[in-house]
Design a protein around this motif. Structure first.
Motif, PDB file in Angstrom:
ATOM      1  N   LEU A  80      38.882  30.437  36.153  1.00 51.57           N
ATOM      2  CA  LEU A  80      38.902  31.893  36.022  1.00 51.57           C
ATOM      3  C   LEU A  80      38.444  32.633  37.277  1.00 51.57           C
ATOM      4  O   LEU A  80      38.967  33.706  37.581  1.00 51.57           O
ATOM      5  CB  LEU A  80      38.015  32.329  34.852  1.00 51.57           C
ATOM      6  CG  LEU A  80      38.507  32.007  33.454  1.00 51.57           C
ATOM      7  CD1 LEU A  80      37.485  32.445  32.427  1.00 51.57           C
ATOM      8  CD2 LEU A  80      39.836  32.685  33.192  1.00 51.57           C
ATOM      9  N   PRO A  84      41.124  32.351  41.659  1.00 54.53           N
ATOM     10  CA  PRO A  84      41.482  33.655  42.236  1.00 54.53           C
ATOM     11  C   PRO A  84      40.680  34.007  43.488  1.00 54.53           C
ATOM     12  O   PRO A  84      41.152  34.761  44.326  1.00 54.53           O
ATOM     13  CB  PRO A  84      41.160  34.645  41.113  1.00 54.53           C
ATOM     14  CG  PRO A  84      41.182  33.849  39.880  1.00 54.53           C
ATOM     15  CD  PRO A  84      40.702  32.489  40.264  1.00 54.53           C
ATOM     16  N   PRO A  88      44.035  34.892  45.930  1.00 51.13           N
ATOM     17  CA  PRO A  88      44.078  36.172  45.205  1.00 51.13           C
ATOM     18  C   PRO A  88      45.455  36.503  44.642  1.00 51.13           C
ATOM     19  O   PRO A  88      45.563  37.235  43.670  1.00 51.13           O
ATOM     20  CB  PRO A  88      43.672  37.200  46.259  1.00 51.13           C
ATOM     21  CG  PRO A  88      43.084  36.448  47.383  1.00 51.13           C
ATOM     22  CD  PRO A  88      43.596  35.052  47.298  1.00 51.13           C
ATOM     23  N   TRP A  89      46.506  35.945  45.213  1.00 48.58           N
ATOM     24  CA  TRP A  89      47.854  36.230  44.741  1.00 48.58           C
ATOM     25  C   TRP A  89      48.147  35.584  43.390  1.00 48.58           C
ATOM     26  O   TRP A  89      49.193  35.851  42.800  1.00 48.58           O
ATOM     27  CB  TRP A  89      48.890  35.787  45.763  1.00 48.58           C
ATOM     28  CG  TRP A  89      48.633  34.422  46.338  1.00 48.58           C
ATOM     29  CD1 TRP A  89      47.992  34.151  47.509  1.00 48.58           C
ATOM     30  CD2 TRP A  89      48.972  33.159  45.769  1.00 48.58           C
ATOM     31  NE1 TRP A  89      47.907  32.799  47.711  1.00 48.58           N
ATOM     32  CE2 TRP A  89      48.512  32.160  46.650  1.00 48.58           C
ATOM     33  CE3 TRP A  89      49.610  32.756  44.611  1.00 48.58           C
ATOM     34  CZ2 TRP A  89      48.664  30.814  46.408  1.00 48.58           C
ATOM     35  CZ3 TRP A  89      49.774  31.413  44.367  1.00 48.58           C
ATOM     36  CH2 TRP A  89      49.304  30.459  45.253  1.00 48.58           C
ATOM     37  N   TYR A  91      46.952  36.314  40.638  1.00 54.50           N
ATOM     38  CA  TYR A  91      47.044  37.355  39.616  1.00 54.50           C
ATOM     39  C   TYR A  91      48.464  37.902  39.467  1.00 54.50           C
ATOM     40  O   TYR A  91      48.768  38.565  38.485  1.00 54.50           O
ATOM     41  CB  TYR A  91      46.090  38.513  39.924  1.00 54.50           C
ATOM     42  CG  TYR A  91      44.648  38.186  39.695  1.00 54.50           C
ATOM     43  CD1 TYR A  91      44.190  37.795  38.436  1.00 54.50           C
ATOM     44  CD2 TYR A  91      43.720  38.281  40.723  1.00 54.50           C
ATOM     45  CE1 TYR A  91      42.852  37.498  38.216  1.00 54.50           C
ATOM     46  CE2 TYR A  91      42.382  37.990  40.517  1.00 54.50           C
ATOM     47  CZ  TYR A  91      41.967  37.598  39.254  1.00 54.50           C
ATOM     48  OH  TYR A  91      40.646  37.320  39.038  1.00 54.50           O
ATOM     49  N   ASP A  92      49.315  37.642  40.441  1.00 52.26           N
ATOM     50  CA  ASP A  92      50.706  38.112  40.356  1.00 52.26           C
ATOM     51  C   ASP A  92      51.512  37.317  39.334  1.00 52.26           C
ATOM     52  O   ASP A  92      52.574  37.772  38.904  1.00 52.26           O
ATOM     53  CB  ASP A  92      51.388  38.017  41.725  1.00 52.26           C
ATOM     54  CG  ASP A  92      50.753  38.949  42.739  1.00 52.26           C
ATOM     55  OD1 ASP A  92      50.131  39.943  42.308  1.00 52.26           O
ATOM     56  OD2 ASP A  92      50.875  38.688  43.951  1.00 52.26           O
ATOM     57  N   PHE A  96      49.272  33.057  34.628  1.00 51.43           N
ATOM     58  CA  PHE A  96      47.831  33.017  34.869  1.00 51.43           C
ATOM     59  C   PHE A  96      47.121  34.108  34.081  1.00 51.43           C
ATOM     60  O   PHE A  96      46.047  33.882  33.526  1.00 51.43           O
ATOM     61  CB  PHE A  96      47.517  33.153  36.364  1.00 51.43           C
ATOM     62  CG  PHE A  96      46.047  33.023  36.663  1.00 51.43           C
ATOM     63  CD1 PHE A  96      45.433  31.782  36.656  1.00 51.43           C
ATOM     64  CD2 PHE A  96      45.270  34.137  36.923  1.00 51.43           C
ATOM     65  CE1 PHE A  96      44.078  31.643  36.914  1.00 51.43           C
ATOM     66  CE2 PHE A  96      43.914  34.014  37.179  1.00 51.43           C
ATOM     67  CZ  PHE A  96      43.320  32.764  37.181  1.00 51.43           C
ATOM     68  N   ASN A  97      47.711  35.283  34.031  1.00 52.02           N
ATOM     69  CA  ASN A  97      47.103  36.371  33.270  1.00 52.02           C
ATOM     70  C   ASN A  97      47.055  36.040  31.776  1.00 52.02           C
ATOM     71  O   ASN A  97      46.088  36.381  31.103  1.00 52.02           O
ATOM     72  CB  ASN A  97      47.857  37.679  33.506  1.00 52.02           C
ATOM     73  CG  ASN A  97      47.682  38.173  34.922  1.00 52.02           C
ATOM     74  OD1 ASN A  97      46.599  38.077  35.484  1.00 52.02           O
ATOM     75  ND2 ASN A  97      48.735  38.668  35.520  1.00 52.02           N
ATOM     76  N   ILE A 100      44.215  33.502  31.216  1.00 51.53           N
ATOM     77  CA  ILE A 100      42.875  34.110  31.174  1.00 51.53           C
ATOM     78  C   ILE A 100      42.519  34.511  29.757  1.00 51.53           C
ATOM     79  O   ILE A 100      41.424  34.227  29.271  1.00 51.53           O
ATOM     80  CB  ILE A 100      42.799  35.325  32.120  1.00 51.53           C
ATOM     81  CG1 ILE A 100      42.853  34.871  33.567  1.00 51.53           C
ATOM     82  CG2 ILE A 100      41.531  36.133  31.870  1.00 51.53           C
ATOM     83  CD1 ILE A 100      42.958  36.000  34.559  1.00 51.53           C
ATOM     84  N   HIS A 164      41.337  40.210  24.187  1.00 47.68           N
ATOM     85  CA  HIS A 164      42.136  40.411  25.393  1.00 47.68           C
ATOM     86  C   HIS A 164      43.613  40.201  25.115  1.00 47.68           C
ATOM     87  O   HIS A 164      43.996  39.357  24.312  1.00 47.68           O
ATOM     88  CB  HIS A 164      41.694  39.437  26.498  1.00 47.68           C
ATOM     89  CG  HIS A 164      40.266  39.590  26.867  1.00 47.68           C
ATOM     90  ND1 HIS A 164      39.816  40.597  27.665  1.00 47.68           N
ATOM     91  CD2 HIS A 164      39.173  38.870  26.536  1.00 47.68           C
ATOM     92  CE1 HIS A 164      38.523  40.497  27.815  1.00 47.68           C
ATOM     93  NE2 HIS A 164      38.100  39.450  27.137  1.00 47.68           N
ATOM     94  N   VAL A 166      47.533  40.711  27.476  1.00 48.95           N
ATOM     95  CA  VAL A 166      48.155  41.016  28.751  1.00 48.95           C
ATOM     96  C   VAL A 166      49.154  42.140  28.517  1.00 48.95           C
ATOM     97  O   VAL A 166      49.982  42.069  27.614  1.00 48.95           O
ATOM     98  CB  VAL A 166      48.855  39.774  29.336  1.00 48.95           C
ATOM     99  CG1 VAL A 166      49.576  40.117  30.628  1.00 48.95           C
ATOM    100  CG2 VAL A 166      47.835  38.672  29.566  1.00 48.95           C
TER     101      VAL A 166
END
Length: 185
Positions: A80, A84, A88-89, A91-92, A96-97, A100, A164, A166
């Motif tokens: 988690l 990232p 950092p990419w 999250y695109d 992956f989202n 999470i 949560h 998305v």
């Protein structure tokens, strides 16, 4: 002169942003992953060590279960926060989202179990050291601690599976020259 001040402020803000990303990469990426990998190795070692004990006392079983809960939390934290931090990419990617929202509750289960098992180990050690005769007359197995804590950790964190989701945002331009329209799905 004022224009130069504005440019200097923009430059300082840009440097601050670059420094922030460098700090984020070093701490959340490199440092977190390094310490997390040490935690994974240490917990695997503890699992092997305590599972091979010939005489399984309550303390050994509690420590084994604590290592399992800690390993769960550390591995998920690496996924988690460490991944990232390094990339950092990530999250695109929609996958992956979605991941999470699925594995974050398992991290909470691991954290809750770890906290309450630490408390159980403290109680078990206290009764062993400070009240040894109580331990002789009241033989409690480790299941007395492990089963309720494991059940509580799972039951307490069930609502986290529904917290949560998305949301995808799309920007649609219907005709050239018109304002884009944001659509949330």
């Amino acid at each position: 002169m004022i224009k130069n001040l504005k440019t200097a402020d923009e430059q300082r803000d840009k440097m601050s942003l670059e420094e922030y990303f460098t700090f984020h990469f070093l701490v959340d990426g490199i440092l977190l992953v390094a310490v997390g990998l040490l935690g994974v190795v240490g917990n695997i070692f503890c699992i092997v060590w305590f599972s091979r004990k010939l005489v399984q006392r309550a303390f050994h079983q509690l420590m084994l279960t604590l290592a399992v809960f800690d390993l769960l939390y550390v591995v998920i934290s690496l996924i988690l926060f460490g991944v990232p931090g390094l990339f950092p990419w990530v999250y695109d990617f929609v996958e992956f989202n979605h991941l999470i929202s699925i594995i974050l509750p398992f991290a909470q289960i691991g954290l809750t179990g770890s906290i309450y098992l630490t408390l159980a180990i403290s109680i078990e050690r206290y009764t062993t050291v400070c009240h040894p005769f109580f331990k002789l007359y009241h033989s409690w197995s480790a299941k007395f601690y492990i089963i309720p804590i494991s059940m509580f950790s799972v039951l307490y964190n069930i609502p986290k599976f529904f917290e949560h989701r998305v949301i995808k945002n799309y920007t649609v331009v219907e005709e050239p020259g018109l304002e884009p329209v944001n659509i949330t799905v």
